[in-house]
Design a protein around this motif. Structure first.
Motif, PDB file in Angstrom:
ATOM      1  N   VAL A 297      37.834  37.671  27.699  1.00 37.21           N
ATOM      2  CA  VAL A 297      39.312  37.495  27.212  1.00 37.21           C
ATOM      3  C   VAL A 297      39.359  38.199  27.673  1.00 37.21           C
ATOM      4  CG1 VAL A 297      38.270  37.247  25.304  1.00 37.21           C
ATOM      5  CG2 VAL A 297      38.478  39.193  25.783  1.00 37.21           C
ATOM      6  N   ASP A 298      40.904  38.726  27.771  1.00 37.11           N
ATOM      7  CA  ASP A 298      41.539  39.670  28.955  1.00 37.11           C
ATOM      8  C   ASP A 298      41.009  41.228  28.859  1.00 37.11           C
ATOM      9  OD1 ASP A 298      43.222  38.116  30.104  1.00 37.11           O
ATOM     10  OD2 ASP A 298      44.462  38.517  28.722  1.00 37.11           O
ATOM     11  N   ALA A 299      40.743  42.260  30.194  1.00 38.75           N
ATOM     12  CA  ALA A 299      40.333  43.318  29.576  1.00 38.75           C
ATOM     13  C   ALA A 299      41.517  44.791  29.709  1.00 38.75           C
ATOM     14  CB  ALA A 299      39.967  43.685  31.084  1.00 38.75           C
ATOM     15  N   ASP A 300      41.738  43.922  27.854  1.00 40.15           N
ATOM     16  CA  ASP A 300      42.457  45.382  27.389  1.00 40.15           C
ATOM     17  C   ASP A 300      42.688  44.992  25.887  1.00 40.15           C
ATOM     18  OD1 ASP A 300      43.937  42.887  25.671  1.00 40.15           O
ATOM     19  OD2 ASP A 300      44.965  42.567  27.563  1.00 40.15           O
ATOM     20  N   PRO A 301      43.136  46.082  24.709  1.00 36.37           N
ATOM     21  CA  PRO A 301      42.567  46.547  23.747  1.00 36.37           C
ATOM     22  C   PRO A 301      42.808  45.300  22.924  1.00 36.37           C
ATOM     23  CG  PRO A 301      44.235  47.860  24.207  1.00 36.37           C
ATOM     24  CD  PRO A 301      44.271  47.430  25.333  1.00 36.37           C
ATOM     25  N   TYR A 302      44.111  44.220  23.341  1.00 41.17           N
ATOM     26  CA  TYR A 302      44.364  42.928  22.728  1.00 41.17           C
ATOM     27  C   TYR A 302      42.521  41.934  22.974  1.00 41.17           C
ATOM     28  CZ  TYR A 302      47.858  45.006  22.413  1.00 41.17           C
ATOM     29  OH  TYR A 302      49.421  46.420  21.348  1.00 41.17           O
ATOM     30  N   VAL A 334      36.249  39.553  30.384  1.00 43.49           N
ATOM     31  CA  VAL A 334      36.672  40.547  31.176  1.00 43.49           C
ATOM     32  C   VAL A 334      36.359  41.899  30.935  1.00 43.49           C
ATOM     33  CG1 VAL A 334      37.691  41.323  34.022  1.00 43.49           C
ATOM     34  CG2 VAL A 334      38.184  38.651  32.978  1.00 43.49           C
ATOM     35  N   ARG A 335      35.468  42.652  31.714  1.00 47.68           N
ATOM     36  CA  ARG A 335      35.696  44.283  30.743  1.00 47.68           C
ATOM     37  C   ARG A 335      36.172  45.275  31.632  1.00 47.68           C
ATOM     38  NH1 ARG A 335      29.675  42.157  30.055  1.00 47.68           N
ATOM     39  NH2 ARG A 335      28.877  43.758  31.110  1.00 47.68           N
ATOM     40  N   PRO A 336      35.874  45.803  30.680  1.00 47.41           N
ATOM     41  CA  PRO A 336      36.878  47.194  31.778  1.00 47.41           C
ATOM     42  C   PRO A 336      35.586  47.512  33.307  1.00 47.41           C
ATOM     43  CG  PRO A 336      36.906  47.610  29.731  1.00 47.41           C
ATOM     44  CD  PRO A 336      36.546  46.450  30.097  1.00 47.41           C
ATOM     45  N   SER A 337      34.587  47.801  33.007  1.00 49.57           N
ATOM     46  CA  SER A 337      33.748  48.005  34.394  1.00 49.57           C
ATOM     47  C   SER A 337      33.366  47.090  35.044  1.00 49.57           C
ATOM     48  CB  SER A 337      32.095  47.808  33.442  1.00 49.57           C
ATOM     49  OG  SER A 337      31.556  46.740  32.853  1.00 49.57           O
ATOM     50  N   ASP A 338      33.975  45.545  34.806  1.00 49.44           N
ATOM     51  CA  ASP A 338      34.054  44.042  35.884  1.00 49.44           C
ATOM     52  C   ASP A 338      35.079  44.778  36.808  1.00 49.44           C
ATOM     53  OD1 ASP A 338      32.164  43.054  34.217  1.00 49.44           O
ATOM     54  OD2 ASP A 338      33.545  41.433  33.199  1.00 49.44           O
ATOM     55  N   LEU A 339      36.291  45.050  36.994  1.00 45.66           N
ATOM     56  CA  LEU A 339      37.402  45.757  37.619  1.00 45.66           C
ATOM     57  C   LEU A 339      36.575  46.174  38.932  1.00 45.66           C
ATOM     58  CD1 LEU A 339      39.803  46.699  35.462  1.00 45.66           C
ATOM     59  CD2 LEU A 339      39.518  44.639  35.858  1.00 45.66           C
ATOM     60  N   ASP A 340      35.133  47.049  38.367  1.00 43.54           N
ATOM     61  CA  ASP A 340      34.813  47.702  40.132  1.00 43.54           C
ATOM     62  C   ASP A 340      33.926  46.668  40.040  1.00 43.54           C
ATOM     63  OD1 ASP A 340      36.626  50.158  40.025  1.00 43.54           O
ATOM     64  OD2 ASP A 340      36.031  51.051  38.707  1.00 43.54           O
ATOM     65  N   LYS A 341      33.146  46.184  38.879  1.00 47.31           N
ATOM     66  CA  LYS A 341      31.976  45.566  40.256  1.00 47.31           C
ATOM     67  C   LYS A 341      32.186  44.228  41.015  1.00 47.31           C
ATOM     68  CE  LYS A 341      27.878  43.531  37.593  1.00 47.31           C
ATOM     69  NZ  LYS A 341      27.507  43.113  36.289  1.00 47.31           N
ATOM     70  N   TYR A 342      33.690  44.115  39.999  1.00 48.39           N
ATOM     71  CA  TYR A 342      34.081  42.251  40.888  1.00 48.39           C
ATOM     72  C   TYR A 342      34.805  43.114  41.728  1.00 48.39           C
ATOM     73  CZ  TYR A 342      30.786  39.989  38.051  1.00 48.39           C
ATOM     74  OH  TYR A 342      29.468  39.127  37.656  1.00 48.39           O
ATOM     75  N   ILE A 391      42.637  37.946  32.477  1.00 48.28           N
ATOM     76  CA  ILE A 391      41.474  36.844  32.968  1.00 48.28           C
ATOM     77  C   ILE A 391      41.856  36.411  34.541  1.00 48.28           C
ATOM     78  CG2 ILE A 391      40.129  35.025  32.987  1.00 48.28           C
ATOM     79  CD1 ILE A 391      40.798  35.005  29.678  1.00 48.28           C
ATOM     80  N   GLN A 392      43.297  36.049  34.211  1.00 50.53           N
ATOM     81  CA  GLN A 392      43.900  35.497  35.793  1.00 50.53           C
ATOM     82  C   GLN A 392      44.017  36.545  37.452  1.00 50.53           C
ATOM     83  OE1 GLN A 392      46.134  34.707  32.578  1.00 50.53           O
ATOM     84  NE2 GLN A 392      44.952  32.797  33.353  1.00 50.53           N
ATOM     85  N   ALA A 393      43.865  37.868  36.501  1.00 51.40           N
ATOM     86  CA  ALA A 393      43.651  38.516  37.750  1.00 51.40           C
ATOM     87  C   ALA A 393      42.286  38.339  38.530  1.00 51.40           C
ATOM     88  CB  ALA A 393      43.340  40.456  37.670  1.00 51.40           C
ATOM     89  N   LEU A 394      41.453  37.437  38.077  1.00 45.46           N
ATOM     90  CA  LEU A 394      40.568  36.615  39.391  1.00 45.46           C
ATOM     91  C   LEU A 394      41.050  35.886  39.974  1.00 45.46           C
ATOM     92  CD1 LEU A 394      37.716  36.259  36.016  1.00 45.46           C
ATOM     93  CD2 LEU A 394      37.052  38.113  37.887  1.00 45.46           C
ATOM     94  N   TYR A 406      32.739  34.040  39.473  1.00 44.29           N
ATOM     95  CA  TYR A 406      32.377  35.219  38.530  1.00 44.29           C
ATOM     96  C   TYR A 406      31.049  34.989  37.487  1.00 44.29           C
ATOM     97  CZ  TYR A 406      34.411  37.994  34.880  1.00 44.29           C
ATOM     98  OH  TYR A 406      34.387  39.294  34.253  1.00 44.29           O
ATOM     99  N   LEU A 407      31.452  33.901  36.630  1.00 42.47           N
ATOM    100  CA  LEU A 407      30.909  32.610  35.521  1.00 42.47           C
ATOM    101  C   LEU A 407      29.641  32.624  36.171  1.00 42.47           C
ATOM    102  CD1 LEU A 407      33.523  30.760  33.251  1.00 42.47           C
ATOM    103  CD2 LEU A 407      33.098  33.211  33.185  1.00 42.47           C
ATOM    104  N   PRO A 408      29.296  31.788  37.311  1.00 44.30           N
ATOM    105  CA  PRO A 408      28.272  31.482  37.805  1.00 44.30           C
ATOM    106  C   PRO A 408      27.231  33.203  37.308  1.00 44.30           C
ATOM    107  CG  PRO A 408      29.002  29.948  38.562  1.00 44.30           C
ATOM    108  CD  PRO A 408      30.120  31.346  38.244  1.00 44.30           C
ATOM    109  N   ARG A 409      27.607  34.217  37.656  1.00 46.43           N
ATOM    110  CA  ARG A 409      27.663  34.949  38.438  1.00 46.43           C
ATOM    111  C   ARG A 409      26.941  35.768  36.904  1.00 46.43           C
ATOM    112  NH1 ARG A 409      30.045  40.566  41.460  1.00 46.43           N
ATOM    113  NH2 ARG A 409      28.382  42.264  40.761  1.00 46.43           N
TER     114      ARG A 409
END
Lengths: 417, 417
Positions: A297-302, A334-342, A391-394, A406-409
């Motif tokens: 899902v999107d990394a936002d509250p919704y 996509v989790r908030p922590s993914d933003l830095d990790k990826y 999600i599209q940010a990827l 992203y998904l395989p990793r």
């Protein structure tokens, strides 16, 4: 072909294929382990699910799926009782279980809500209730027709079937839940369905109204999830997990790349807010196949809210939540922590609006977040950074980054919470 | 089996089957005649469609479907020209055809809009245009990537692929139409697609990305229409017509009753406002199979508007309307005159709101209504009665009245306009 010429490339190809298979197997290790765990757990509960009686819970109304003949019989019995009552001079009335929160009982052993014994009498003699009693009688008569023909209908059709009596659709809609509770069946068992919105593609086969549907051969558009869950049966699959996707665009990418060919999975989306048909389908698919569910899902509250609707349902429908909800969905991304990790570029991170933050803070208080410390931490981090992402940010790393990297990793690192 | 006993019932059954077949054949007579007519007309035009050259029309930009390699070649040529221009000291610039109405030319022989010769120069040297020129260059580079991989993408993905440059999605969206016009191809040929919403069921088979899709075996939910029309080919069908349905609920009724088994047809819905994927699918399906299209919409101005979007498209997209629009859709129902003809109860007729009436009056002025006197008369009657109705209003005669009575009678009486 001549001599041993072609042998070498064939050998090389085979070696390549083998190494690719080995690579995929390494990626899938964690998911396979989880799938086995889920299978064990679900087999255990389904094998010896305690009955209400065994739990010593009596005097409650249990709401569950019932087949058309059982629902018809229940309606006939209600009408026979009503006729009796009229003949005895006691008039037409129905006992309707109370659906308010105070009359609901959560049974943790069953992970289900049942209705306690509080009922109210709906009587044709009362000026205040005469209309509602008449409407309820008429709706049950129409439902009986629908069930006898073994067809399905919508709330809108039901309303139009006697506009003169109902006047507005709210009035016919309102008694549907009452009828379901009186009979002790789900709304779906009444054969009143909502419109369909969801799509499925990937490693699953099932029968739909007799037709064999093979979702590995549904092109790039996938199979529309039907509004009638009772027409679906005989799930078969060699998938290791269900990938639940918030949005159409990500679904499209996964379907076009046939992600499921390499990583055996079933891909489901409701294209935004989950509708009843998609929720029923997810639950049945998960239960019958005993697969783990990973949410993208999107990394936002919704995005988080969407996972929660699949998991806990909406509050007004809670009395028949058993068939609608799929507990224990894992938050893959996509989790908030993914933003830095990826390393998602700054420009792809969007500032949260005041309404996002308000909504996120409300979610922090909700059960489904509080009981999962990792979810809580992610949401807290999102709120303190005041940053969200889709999600599209990827796509900033290439249009196929989602499916190829992203998904395989994520799967390889068992990075779900 | 013993003696001649079973012969009688078998004979009776066969006689019954025969009489039913004969009844269906009588119902279908008019549609079959129309289908033959449509087939003849479409074969005639497709057989000897005049070229622009033959019509003496020169100096125009023709926008049509092109395959990925042609679009890639066009982008490469544009970039080679740009490099040349830079080396000659004339800087980076593109000639972009003007898309305003005054630069459009309708060619009735082709039923298509082409762009006249007016272009504007987009130059990297100009302060006002430097950003737009840079964006256009970047978008073409990204489209080339997408086409080379032979994948598809969405506007949103495109935006995220370089947020730093584009800043807002409007900016990357805006140049897409420019790029399409420069190359002379449709938006679809650029492999940038919108999300899917439509569903199809009934007597049609096709190939989708290699998979054979048989829409007679798609259960009750139907097949999701994919966002990539170029992945669809090899239409096969024994249908006599396409039934285009406005709403999900009516589609559901038709699908559950397998209406197409008795009355050979293909049933398509976009669930409300037609999306690009459904419009492309309808057009391709109609053209390849040469079938008449019958529309089933609500008896209100929006129902009519929906037919018009399928027929004429939306105004901003007109330059590539050829692949998007399906002319000559017949209005089967629900028409304002049906309300009396089929005795729709007063309670199922809804009063038109002020906004409905305003919208209806605006439609009276539109070409697609004016050129069909019967449509004009129906709309006028609706506006003077100030009454509208939904397809669901037919449920007042029973939930299957639509499939068992209304549509067969409509077909038998050739009651389309």
């Amino acid at each position: 072909m001549k001599g041993s010429g072609p042998a070498a490339p064939a050998g090389r190809e085979m070696a390549l294929a083998k190494s690719q298979t080995a690579a995929v197997a390494r990626v899938m290790q964690g998911v396979v382990a989880m799938r086995r765990q889920v299978e064990k757990e679900l087999s255990a509960t389904s094998g010896r699910a305690p009955t209400l009686e065994a739990l010593g819970i009596t005097n409650v109304t249990e709401v569950r799926e019932r087949d058309p003949s059982a629902v018809m019989r229940a309606i006939e019995e209600l009408f026979a009782d009503a006729a009796d009552s009229i003949l005895r001079g006691q008039g037409l009335h129905f006992e309707v279980p109370n659906r308010t929160a105070t009359n609901q009982l959560y049974v943790p052993e069953l992970d289900r809500i049942v209705l306690k014994s509080k009922t109210s009498t709906r009587s044709f003699d009362s000026t205040a209730q005469v209309r509602k009693t008449a409407i309820m009688t008429r709706v049950m008569e129409m439902l009986h027709q629908v069930l006898r023909r073994n067809i399905h209908t919508t709330k809108r059709d039901l309303f139009y079937a006697d506009v003169k009596l109902f006047r507005s659709q709210d009035e016919s809609d309102a008694v549907l839940d009452d009828v379901a509770c009186v009979i002790g069946c789900t709304r779906t068992s009444l054969h009143v369905v909502a419109s369909e919105k969801g799509v499925v593609v990937g490693r699953v086969q099932f029968r739909e109204d007799g037709d064999l549907i093979d979702c590995t051969r549904m092109g790039v558009g996938g199979k529309a999830i039907p509004p009638f869950i009772d027409k679906i049966s005989d799930f078969r699959s060699d998938a290791e997990f269900i990938l639940l996707v918030e949005k159409d665009a990500a679904f499209m990418r996964l379907a076009e790349d046939r992600f499921y060919n390499k990583y055996p999975c079933i891909i489901i989306t409701a294209k935004g807010q989950p509708d009843v048909a998609t929720r029923l389908f997810l639950r049945k698919c998960r239960d019958d196949l005993k697969l783990p569910v990973l949410g993208l899902v999107d990394a936002d509250p919704y995005g988080l809210k969407i996972l929660s609707v699949y998991m806990s349902g909406s509050k007004t429908m809670s009395y028949d939540s058993a068939s609608l909800t799929t507990s224990d969905i894992k938050w893959l991304g996509v989790r908030p922590s993914d933003l830095d990790k990826y390393n998602i570029p700054e420009q792809c991170r969007l500032p949260m609006k005041a309404s996002d933050i308000k909504y996120g803070k409300a979610l922090l208080e909700e059960d489904f977040v509080r009981r999962n410390p990792k979810w809580y931490a992610e949401l807290e981090a999102m709120l303190s950074s005041k940053v969200k992402a889709e999600i599209q940010a990827l796509s900033s790393y290439g249009f196929q980054y989602l499916t190829e990297t992203y998904l395989p990793r994520k799967l390889k690192e068992r990075d779900w919470i």
